[in-house]
Design an enzyme around this catalytic site. Structure first.
Site: not given
Ligand code: NOJ
Length: 668
Positions: A378-379, A447-448, A466, A472
């Site tokens: 889920h971004e 993440h974030e 994260e 990355e």
């Molecule tokens: C930042 C995240 O840390 C990364 O793992 C992810 O692939 C990208 N955002 C896209 O959601």
């Protein structure tokens, strides 16, 4: 949730028997072993606390208190009463760096009445053998049911100008390389703030149980005083609280060596016990995924000719996972909304609408047949309102397809273009996600995130996060990627806040998309990071094609992600570190050793092994000609019989590492 709630031993020494403290002047609480002392003074009705260890100052008298809305200063008090208690208990974690955690402290609670207002305030101090914690509590009081906090004035006055590894508070994601400077030269910085003291000891200031309150940053004033700076709302207010209310704990770990910081469990102990009754569905595991290829520009998140999240591509990853005993496959870019500049319009992200070339039913049926699970993504682009509106539907949708772990993401410096990730707004949002996910028996890899503070004790479905400059950056960062020293620092800084989803595992060091940027280590250092950097969910982040036929991949297949116990054998922050961890499900031990840009020879005494017992050590070491810039993939594999009396002598290449599996054989 038997495992967590079954207490292995529970000895409450004097709990419940609070008693008044007699001395009218200083108020003192000592750690159970008597070495650490917290001293509270109220001279001139200005309350200050100090900390010493074995008679040596750790924190000099430092101010406490708040500024409330209307410029009301809550810092001058009459002490009404002190209450004392002691606690000694051992509890079991559903997963973790160690199975059992001892929670042993002496507590002193000071009941205060503000001199210039009606407010009552309590401060609770806990002295542990390895540090201290304290929190403020606004008790139930007549006529006050809510308060607006503008500032928290907690100070940490150091006796000397120590050195600290710090990252600036101006990066919203905590994705920075740490700098080492004297504390007098600090910016406003993040916690955990780890310091080497002027006399060679180690301290780390952080917080525990950040609930419905903003994160605490630290700002230097007068060269040795670190002052708490709460991350405000866009209005400038720090926190809106409903009384009664307790703030997060402010914590200081006090160690003789860097490893003492890592082995401390103060942060977890200062969180509430587990809220999830049955934790059997929480499974530490390894995963691969449609991820690195996206960061290297070989595929796209959005729908189109290079779309990564296709049914066929996902099935290839599932096949590889099944063939190699890896249980999870993460797929990013599977759902509608990634078109255009999605970070500018996260409201387009839809969490129940797959792209037409991603047949989630066929994929999850196929995965199930092969004993593999899809890991969801889920971004949100930090469009939290959009996400919250879809939340129940989104989790129910994934659950229907057998998804048990979801990686969440918040790529946007502000939530809903307005509020900080780690202000009270963000803290509330993240908690809502964890609690809702728990209802659906879904584990979260956030993440974030807001900087972790041990909430995973209470909500162990928050498995990893994260909040660190991870792998990355080695794909696309214009500065060339993470420095060789980065991973020798973060276990002692960000790592103290909890599991890190760093996602190492690179075997192919070429980067055609962003020449000049790459993974700045040897292959064996990538392996060793599985032991050094803790996470119950660990990614093997390279593409399957880069693993095939390489013996070193056996280590990634074998290494567990859940530990019975963890020992830091030796470390010098920023130079090298050696960790040993014992598997939770077998008698195997795993050792990881890493170095910075300097090659290094290290000795590892195996005295942590059982005596009179033979073990087989499977050693993955840098090749004699390995060198991170020119020859990162050179490695050698060796098997050797060892016992607890042996000392392994290791040679690490520049930015190199060594990874060892130690298998118990029989009594010698
Ligand atoms: C930042 C995240 O840390 C990364 O793992 C992810 O692939 C990208 N955002 C896209 O959601």
């Amino acid at each position: 949730m038997n495992k967590l709630v079954v207490l292995i031993s529970l000895v409450l020494l004097t709990v419940g028997n609070y008693s008044s403290y007699a001395s009218p002047k200083d108020f003192i609480v000592k750690s159970p072993d008597g070495h650490i002392q917290i001293v509270v003074t109220n001279n001139g009705n200005i309350l200050k606390y100090s900390v010493n260890k074995n008679g040596k100052a750790v924190v000099l008298p430092s101010k406490m208190g708040f500024v409330l809305q209307g410029n009301e200063n809550l810092n001058s008090f009459d002490v009404k009463k002190t209450l004392r208690t002691s606690h000694d208990e051992t509890w079991e974690q559903p997963w973790g760096e160690c199975r059992y955690v001892r929670n042993n402290y002496n507590e002193m609670k000071i009941l205060l009445q503000a001199r210039n207002s009606k407010n009552k305030l309590n401060i609770i101090f806990r002295a542990f053998n390895d540090g201290i914690g304290f929190r403020y509590e606004f008790p139930k009081q007549d006529g006050i049911d809510s308060l607006v906090i503008m500032k928290e004035n907690t100070e940490f006055k150091m006796p000397q100008v120590h050195k600290a590894w710090w990252i600036t508070a101006s990066n919203p994601y905590y994705e920075c390389l740490a700098k080492l400077s004297r504390i007098c030269d600090l910016d406003t910085v993040r916690t955990p703030l780890t310091m080497e003291t002027a006399d060679g000891k180690y301290l780390s200031i952080h917080e525990a149980n950040l609930t419905d309150y903003p994160k605490m940053n630290l700002t230097i004033s007068d060269s040795t005083t670190l002052r708490s700076t709460l991350v405000p709302w866009s209005t400038g207010v720090a926190a809106y609280i409903k009384v009664p209310f307790a703030t997060p704990w402010r914590t200081i770990i006090i160690g003789d060596k860097p490893g003492d910081l890592v082995e401390s469990r103060i942060m977890l102990n200062l969180n509430e016990p587990c809220m999830i009754k049955d934790t059997s569905w929480l499974k530490p595991c390894k995963y691969i995924g449609i991820w690195w290829e996206l960061h290297l520009g070989e595929g796209t998140w959005y729908y189109g000719p290079k779309h990564g999240a296709t049914t066929a591509n996902t099935k290839k990853y599932i096949d590889f996972a099944a063939a190699n005993g890896i249980s999870g496959v993460l797929v990013e870019g599977w759902n509608k909304g990634w078109e255009g500049n999605w970070t500018k319009n996260g409201n387009t992200l839809d969490f129940t609408q797959p792209y037409p070339d991603f047949d989630i039913k066929a994929i999850t049926d196929y995965a199930k047949e092969k004993g593999v699970e899809l890991i969801g993504h889920h971004e949100t682009a930090a469009a939290t309102k959009n996400y919250e509106q879809q939340l129940d539907r989104a989790f129910a949708y994934y659950k229907k397809y057998g998804v048990n772990i979801v990686k969440t993401g918040y790529v946007n410096p502000l939530m809903d273009f307005k509020e900080a990730h780690d202000g009270q707004y963000g803290v509330r949002h993240y908690r809502k996600i964890i609690e809702t996910a728990a209802k659906y028996k879904i584990a979260i890899d956030n993440h974030e995130p807001v900087m972790p503070t041990g909430i995973e004790r209470t909500w162990p479905n928050l498995m990893t996060q994260e909040g660190v400059r991870g792998q990355e950056y080695n794909a696309w960062s214009p500065d060339g990627g993470n420095t060789p020293e980065h991973t020798t620092v973060i276990p002692f800084t960000r790592g103290l806040a909890g599991p890190m989803d760093f996602t190492f595992g690179t075997f192919n060091f070429t980067n055609k998309a962003y020449p000049g940027t790459r993974v700045n280590t040897t292959l064996c250092k990538q392996l060793a990071l599985y032991v050094i950097i803790y996470s119950p969910l660990q990614m093997a982040s390279d593409m399957p094609k880069n693993y095939s036929g390489i013996k070193a991949f056996d280590f990634i297949k074998d290494v567990p992600t859940d530990w019975e116990t963890t020992k830091v054998i030796d470390a010098k922050i920023g130079d090298y570190s050696i960790f040993a961890r014992k598997d939770r499900k077998s008698t195997d031990w795993y050792v990881g050793a890493i170095t910075d840009e300097n090659s290094r020879e290290l000795n590892i005494p195996l005295s942590f092994l059982e005596s009179d017992t033979k073990y087989m050590a499977q050693i993955y070491a840098d090749g004699d000609d390995a060198e991170w810039k020119t020859n990162p993939t050179s490695f050698k594999y060796e098997e050797r019989i060892v016992t607890a009396n042996d000392i392994l002598h290791l040679k690490l290449a520049t930015s190199g590492g060594c990874a060892i599996r130690i298998i118990k054989l029989q009594k010698s």
